[in-house]
Motif scaffolding. Structure first.
Motif, PDB file in Angstrom:
ATOM      1  N   GLU A 589       9.570   1.854  11.157  1.00 14.66           N
ATOM      2  CA  GLU A 589       9.779   3.219  11.634  1.00 14.66           C
ATOM      3  C   GLU A 589      11.180   3.379  12.225  1.00 14.66           C
ATOM      4  OE1 GLU A 589       5.640   2.423  11.088  1.00 14.66           O
ATOM      5  OE2 GLU A 589       7.147   1.371  12.290  1.00 14.66           O
ATOM      6  N   GLU A 590      11.615   2.378  12.960  1.00  8.67           N
ATOM      7  CA  GLU A 590      12.950   2.440  13.570  1.00  8.67           C
ATOM      8  C   GLU A 590      14.040   2.475  12.501  1.00  8.67           C
ATOM      9  OE1 GLU A 590      15.930  -0.224  16.434  1.00  8.67           O
ATOM     10  OE2 GLU A 590      13.794  -0.751  16.289  1.00  8.67           O
ATOM     11  N   VAL A 591      13.889   1.636  11.464  1.00  5.12           N
ATOM     12  CA  VAL A 591      14.875   1.606  10.382  1.00  5.12           C
ATOM     13  C   VAL A 591      14.859   2.921   9.620  1.00  5.12           C
ATOM     14  CG1 VAL A 591      15.556   0.460   8.243  1.00  5.12           C
ATOM     15  CG2 VAL A 591      14.721  -0.895  10.169  1.00  5.12           C
ATOM     16  N   TYR A 592      13.651   3.467   9.377  1.00 11.54           N
ATOM     17  CA  TYR A 592      13.530   4.733   8.637  1.00 11.54           C
ATOM     18  C   TYR A 592      14.218   5.873   9.392  1.00 11.54           C
ATOM     19  CZ  TYR A 592      11.372   8.832   6.467  1.00 11.54           C
ATOM     20  OH  TYR A 592      11.155  10.041   5.860  1.00 11.54           O
ATOM     21  N   ALA A 593      14.085   5.882  10.690  1.00 14.13           N
ATOM     22  CA  ALA A 593      14.710   6.936  11.489  1.00 14.13           C
ATOM     23  C   ALA A 593      16.232   6.900  11.346  1.00 14.13           C
ATOM     24  CB  ALA A 593      14.308   6.784  12.952  1.00 14.13           C
ATOM     25  N   ASP A 600      14.867   9.120   1.856  1.00 16.94           N
ATOM     26  CA  ASP A 600      14.132  10.259   1.303  1.00 16.94           C
ATOM     27  C   ASP A 600      14.723  10.691  -0.034  1.00 16.94           C
ATOM     28  OD1 ASP A 600      12.423  10.259   3.411  1.00 16.94           O
ATOM     29  OD2 ASP A 600      13.342  11.951   4.473  1.00 16.94           O
ATOM     30  N   ARG A 601      16.044  10.663  -0.157  1.00 15.73           N
ATOM     31  CA  ARG A 601      16.675  11.042  -1.416  1.00 15.73           C
ATOM     32  C   ARG A 601      16.246  10.115  -2.549  1.00 15.73           C
ATOM     33  NH1 ARG A 601      21.492  10.589   0.058  1.00 15.73           N
ATOM     34  NH2 ARG A 601      22.039   8.627  -0.982  1.00 15.73           N
ATOM     35  N   LYS A 602      16.217   8.818  -2.268  1.00 19.99           N
ATOM     36  CA  LYS A 602      15.804   7.833  -3.285  1.00 19.99           C
ATOM     37  C   LYS A 602      14.331   7.992  -3.632  1.00 19.99           C
ATOM     38  CE  LYS A 602      19.240   4.162  -2.587  1.00 19.99           C
ATOM     39  NZ  LYS A 602      20.166   4.850  -1.702  1.00 19.99           N
ATOM     40  N   LEU A 603      13.482   8.228  -2.634  1.00 22.33           N
ATOM     41  CA  LEU A 603      12.054   8.403  -2.893  1.00 22.33           C
ATOM     42  C   LEU A 603      11.806   9.632  -3.759  1.00 22.33           C
ATOM     43  CD1 LEU A 603      10.516   7.532   0.597  1.00 22.33           C
ATOM     44  CD2 LEU A 603      10.231   6.237  -1.521  1.00 22.33           C
ATOM     45  N   ALA A 604      12.580  10.682  -3.541  1.00 25.36           N
ATOM     46  CA  ALA A 604      12.416  11.894  -4.336  1.00 25.36           C
ATOM     47  C   ALA A 604      12.737  11.644  -5.797  1.00 25.36           C
ATOM     48  CB  ALA A 604      13.315  13.003  -3.778  1.00 25.36           C
ATOM     49  N   PHE A 610       4.941   6.424  -3.510  1.00 29.06           N
ATOM     50  CA  PHE A 610       5.665   5.505  -2.632  1.00 29.06           C
ATOM     51  C   PHE A 610       6.116   6.225  -1.356  1.00 29.06           C
ATOM     52  CE2 PHE A 610       6.453   4.067  -7.010  1.00 29.06           C
ATOM     53  CZ  PHE A 610       5.922   2.794  -6.918  1.00 29.06           C
ATOM     54  N   ASP A 611       6.259   5.467  -0.288  1.00 27.69           N
ATOM     55  CA  ASP A 611       6.814   6.036   0.943  1.00 27.69           C
ATOM     56  C   ASP A 611       7.846   5.073   1.522  1.00 27.69           C
ATOM     57  OD1 ASP A 611       5.464   3.987   2.293  1.00 27.69           O
ATOM     58  OD2 ASP A 611       3.760   5.262   2.801  1.00 27.69           O
ATOM     59  N   TYR A 612       8.373   5.382   2.679  1.00 26.79           N
ATOM     60  CA  TYR A 612       9.481   4.609   3.251  1.00 26.79           C
ATOM     61  C   TYR A 612       9.116   3.157   3.516  1.00 26.79           C
ATOM     62  CZ  TYR A 612       7.370   4.890   7.925  1.00 26.79           C
ATOM     63  OH  TYR A 612       6.536   4.763   9.007  1.00 26.79           O
ATOM     64  N   THR A 613       7.815   2.877   3.703  1.00 32.58           N
ATOM     65  CA  THR A 613       7.432   1.484   3.985  1.00 32.58           C
ATOM     66  C   THR A 613       7.690   0.575   2.791  1.00 32.58           C
ATOM     67  OG1 THR A 613       5.147   1.894   3.291  1.00 32.58           O
ATOM     68  CG2 THR A 613       5.680   2.217   5.630  1.00 32.58           C
TER      69      THR A 613
END
Length: 913
Positions: A589-593, A600-604, A610-613
């Motif tokens: 969570e800290e890294v994602y923040a 988010d751009r890559k996930l899109a 998939f999510d940030y984890t």
């Protein structure tokens, strides 16, 4: 029964501490190490067998071609381990040869006559040849126990090589070769004394077979006179060609006591060396009733040469000697020359003897009948400690890790990585792993992990020993032992494209670039349902490597791993292309923040569920300590003292685990790697004062390199190769015009390029061997020394910089078969700069040849030389004031531009700083 064998219990137990932590970790990326288990190496003056002859270890470089004992062909040196002081042991063999090596040096060895069975991937029993890797200290302990009565009737052997293929280039000065058989026979039964050799050569033999062989080579054997006593005839060979050839080989005048085999024949082809032995053994050789082959001579040099030829063909050869003499009629003993007997055994004894009466007694495989299993090996007879000495080890691209040293002795070049894979290899049929090391300046590499797997898993695994070995398990899982060649990133990407690997393991990741590490992680995927996406790496401390920055959170200001952070799991995301772009946190969570926008751009773009984890990886570092390697220390509790004796930075790194030192950096290196790196990281050292410096190359393989400067900030480069003097001058003139630099601010290397002023009259000549001048003339021997001393100071103080665009620009050189950046080339050149301290107190830069040899690959100091030239106008400026003085010089020249164009001279010292 077979089903029971498949499911029998196999226990693989790591040692407590580091091995247990490393092997059992479930984190995505695991680094471990920080201390060294021991050094492997040989004396610097020992010899390495190459296709071109014997070369001293100290002269071997990365990329050097040496001989492969497994095939007789070629292999390449891919890594030079640091030179250091080690405890040395002398390993002696039954043939009278020996090798001095470090206590950790590895040998391929086995107990003679001992055979066992292991199971293959189908769980079927098959013969196991018994070969394993043993360190010198293990051999020492084995021999010590043998001398106490253990291992009765057993010997410890090492393998012999395949026949070595030498490469001897034919040049106009190469002697016209006499047929090898003829030369061998003349060495044995020929007479080539000075009084005879002016006109002819004598051959004394009772064997018509040998005479017919000479006739088959075109020699007239009709002139002879017989000896009535022993039926031995003396043939007079008056062929002018053979007389001249004997003189060319410097064998005229040789007597029985000083005969020898010319070097040209010792390094000839395999078939020619066999023919040479035929000529020698047909004349002065002997084959007894048991098939033993020997050769006797009173020339010690010839005895050593014959043994050399036999060993080069993969044979076993030993030399014995005894005093010869006779008693006269009165019983008085008369001493004669000492006689040397060379005992010979090869896998093709029937090919090195052709005289029928001897050949009928010879056995094809030496002492063994043809239908028997031949094991032609060298037996170790002793191992003794000989003290602390300086040495180093090499790594080669031979999958077996083997190479040859003096007397054609075959020798060799981490458990944690293998242990980490134990459970999935033994239980998951879909599991795929790879263990690799980086091949510096090479195309491929293997390693000794085959033996590590055998040592850990025994007969539970089977090994396909090919160019790329594969270790297979009954479960269906396997591990490939391969390489990463990141000297050419495009080629590396092509090599690894499409691979799907559950676990990637890197042994000594400090041999790998950041770019390679980043790319290889993209291949970290597979079919395993239980153990996939794992990355393991071992390392030793190296301050100048990217791993030092990567592990910075774990390392205290003193360079040591902080105990409360050792083994703590963290999380990271690479938000760019360099190690400086790694974003860390104590949770995903800290890294994602911190990286939300990029993630988010890559996930899109990826889509799916998939999510940030899924984008953020876990990481842990485990420190390995020498004290935890109990298995090794129980065998040699004094090992820690041996490592401590290495002293200095080496001891700090490998015993203390200090990440603020670099074992490969010399304490007296004038330009430390961190200072050199600062050239590309520090703020631009600009002051508006523009110069062009030119390192000319009008012949040979060097480049012309010109740098454009704003103050002491290099912002553009011109590289030319294979150009003419006129083309060089015109290109530099255009380069200066494009950058708005006056021709009077062009400094060129005038040592061999004084023609330059014919094209650019106002250019400033830099004559490197001139006497120094200015404020610090008493510190240097020459102008070049003076400029390099200031250059080193400016780099160290961060007052010389390169533009970012220049740093990543491709540096081309015709002796480099792969592309490198300007930054890489600059860093390598900085690493080889050295000075000698003269008795006068002055410093002298190492000569060009010496530094170029350290640089390797036929290159020259193409980037640093024009940097040193930039120091020439600073001769009258105090150290540290160069940038400020440049501001003043720029303003003055702007005001006096008209005066400088009409009346001024480029040699007017008032225009200089």
């Amino acid at each position: 029964m077979k089903e029971q064998e498949v499911h029998r219990e196999v226990v693989i137990k790591p040692q407590e501490g580091f091995q247990m932590q490393f092997a059992s970790s479930c984190v995505d990326v695991v680094f471990g190490g920080g201390n060294l288990g021991g050094g492997k190496g040989a004396l610097l003056d020992s010899h390495i067998v190459t296709p071109y002859g014997l070369r001293k270890l100290r002269d071997i470089e990365v990329g050097s071609i040496i001989s492969n004992p497994d095939t007789g062909g070629q292999e390449r040196v891919i890594y030079l381990h640091p030179i250091s002081m080690f405890p040395f042991y002398r390993i002696s063999f039954s043939d009278g040869t020996y090798m001095d090596c470090t206590e950790g040096h590895l040998w391929k060895a086995r107990v003679a006559g001992k055979q066992s069975k292991r199971r293959n991937s189908d769980m079927e029993k098959e013969k196991y040849d018994g070969w394993r890797l043993m360190s010198a200290i293990q051999i020492y302990e084995w021999m010590k126990n043998k001398n106490k009565g253990m291992y009765k009737g057993k010997n410890l052997n090492i393998p012999l090589p395949e026949p070595v293929q030498f490469t001897r280039p034919i040049t106009p000065t190469t002697p016209r070769p006499i047929a090898p058989y003829v030369l061998g026979a003349l060495i044995g039964d020929g007479c080539m004394g000075e009084s005879i050799c002016d006109r002819c050569i004598y051959l004394c033999t009772p064997d018509e077979f040998i005479v017919e062989k000479f006739k088959s080579y075109g020699y007239d054997m009709s002139k002879k006179y017989a000896n009535d006593i022993d039926s031995c005839a003396t043939y007079i060979i008056s062929n002018n060609n053979i007389v001249e050839d004997i003189k060319t080989l410097k064998m005229n005048g040789c007597t029985a006591a000083n005969k020898f085999i010319p070097k040209f024949y010792k390094y000839s082809t395999i078939e020619e060396r066999k023919e040479l032995l035929c000529g020698l053994l047909d004349t002065d050789g002997y084959v007894d009733d048991r098939g033993h082959v020997s050769y006797t001579t009173i020339s010690k040099k010839l005895a050593e040469d014959v043994a050399f030829v036999v060993r080069s063909l993969g044979g076993r050869s030993s030399i014995t000697s005894k005093k010869a003499g006779y008693k006269d009629g009165d019983g008085v003993f008369h001493s004669c020359n000492e006689a040397y007997t060379i005992w010979i055994c090869t896998k093709f004894n029937d090919e090195i003897v052709s005289l029928p009466k001897k050949k009928n007694r010879v056995k094809k495989y030496g002492y063994v009948e043809i239908d028997k299993d031949l094991k032609l090996e060298k037996t170790i007879v002793s191992a003794e400690y000989i003290g602390m000495k300086e040495g180093r080890c090499i790594s080669v691209d031979n999958p077996s890790g083997l190479y040859m040293v003096d007397d054609f002795t075959v020798t060799h070049n981490s458990f944690a990585l293998v242990l980490a894979l134990a459970e999935p290899l033994m239980t998951d049929g879909d599991f795929r792993a790879v263990i690799t090391r980086r091949s510096l300046q090479s195309q491929k590499t293997g390693g000794s992990f085959v033996d590590t797997f055998k040592a850990i898993f025994g007969d539970y695994c089977s090994v396909k020993t090919a160019d790329s070995p594969r270790v297979s398990f009954p479960s269906g899982a396997y591990c490939d032992l391969t390489y990463i060649d990141d000297t050419n990133l495009d080629k590396m990407r092509e090599q690894w494209k499409g691979k799907q690997i559950d676990a990637i393991c890197i042994d000594e990741i400090t041999e790998m670039s950041w770019e390679a590490f980043s790319y290889v992680q993209t291949r970290n995927r597979g079919r395993s349902k239980t153990f996939t996406g794992k990355f393991f790496a071992t390392l030793n401390p190296k301050r100048s490597h990217w791993t030092r920055k990567f592990l910075d959170w774990y390392i205290g200001v003193d360079g040591f791993i902080m105990p409360d952070r050792n083994g703590k799991v963290r999380y990271f995301y690479v938000n760019g292309s360099t190690v400086d772009d790694v974003v860390w946190g104590d949770s995903k969570e800290e890294v994602y923040a911190k990286c939300k926008i990029d993630i988010d751009r890559k996930l899109a773009r990826i889509g799916g569920d998939f999510d940030y984890t899924n984008m953020i990886k876990s990481f842990v570092f485990y420190q390995g300590k020498l004290s935890e390697n109990r298995a090794m220390l129980e065998n040699n509790p004094n090992y820690i003292g041996s490592v401590a004796a290495s002293g200095g930075k080496m001891a700090q790194a490998i015993i203390e685990g200090n990440f603020n030192v670099d074992p490969e950096e010399n304490e007296k290196i004038p330009i430390p790697s961190t200072s050199a790196q600062g050239v590309f990281n520090n703020n631009p050292a600009v002051n508006g004062d523009k110069w062009i410096t030119v390192d000319l190359a009008d012949y040979g393989t060097d480049n012309l390199v010109a740098l454009a400067w704003d103050g002491f900030h290099a912002y553009d480069i011109l590289i030319l190769s294979k150009s003419t003097p006129r083309e060089n001058a015109m290109a530099v003139k255009t380069f200066a015009f494009e950058h708005g630099t006056a021709e009077s601010h062009i400094i060129f290397d005038a040592t061999a390029g004084r023609y330059f002023n014919d094209y650019i009259p106002d250019a400033v000549p830099y004559i490197s061997l001139n006497k120094p001048f200015g404020l610090y003339q008493l510190t240097a021997m020459t102008v070049k020394d003076m400029c390099y001393i200031r250059l080193c100071k400016m780099i160290e103080e961060g007052n010389l910089t390169f533009d970012d665009k220049l740093a990543v620009q491709t540096y081309t050189h015709q002796n480099l078969k792969y592309k490198v950046t300007v930054e890489n080339e600059f860093m390598e050149e900085c690493s080889v700069v050295r000075f000698d301290d003269m008795q006068s107190g002055k410093k002298r830069l190492w000569n060009k040849k010496k530094m170029n040899q350290m640089l390797g690959k036929g290159r020259s100091m193409d980037l640093l030389d024009p940097c040193a030239m930039r120091m020439l106008p600073c001769a009258n400026i105090e150290y540290g004031n160069e940038i400020q003085a440049g501001y003043y010089n720029h303003e003055e020249e702007t005001k006096q531009a008209f005066h400088a164009q009409t009346e001024g001279s480029i040699y007017d010292e008032h225009l200089w700083y």
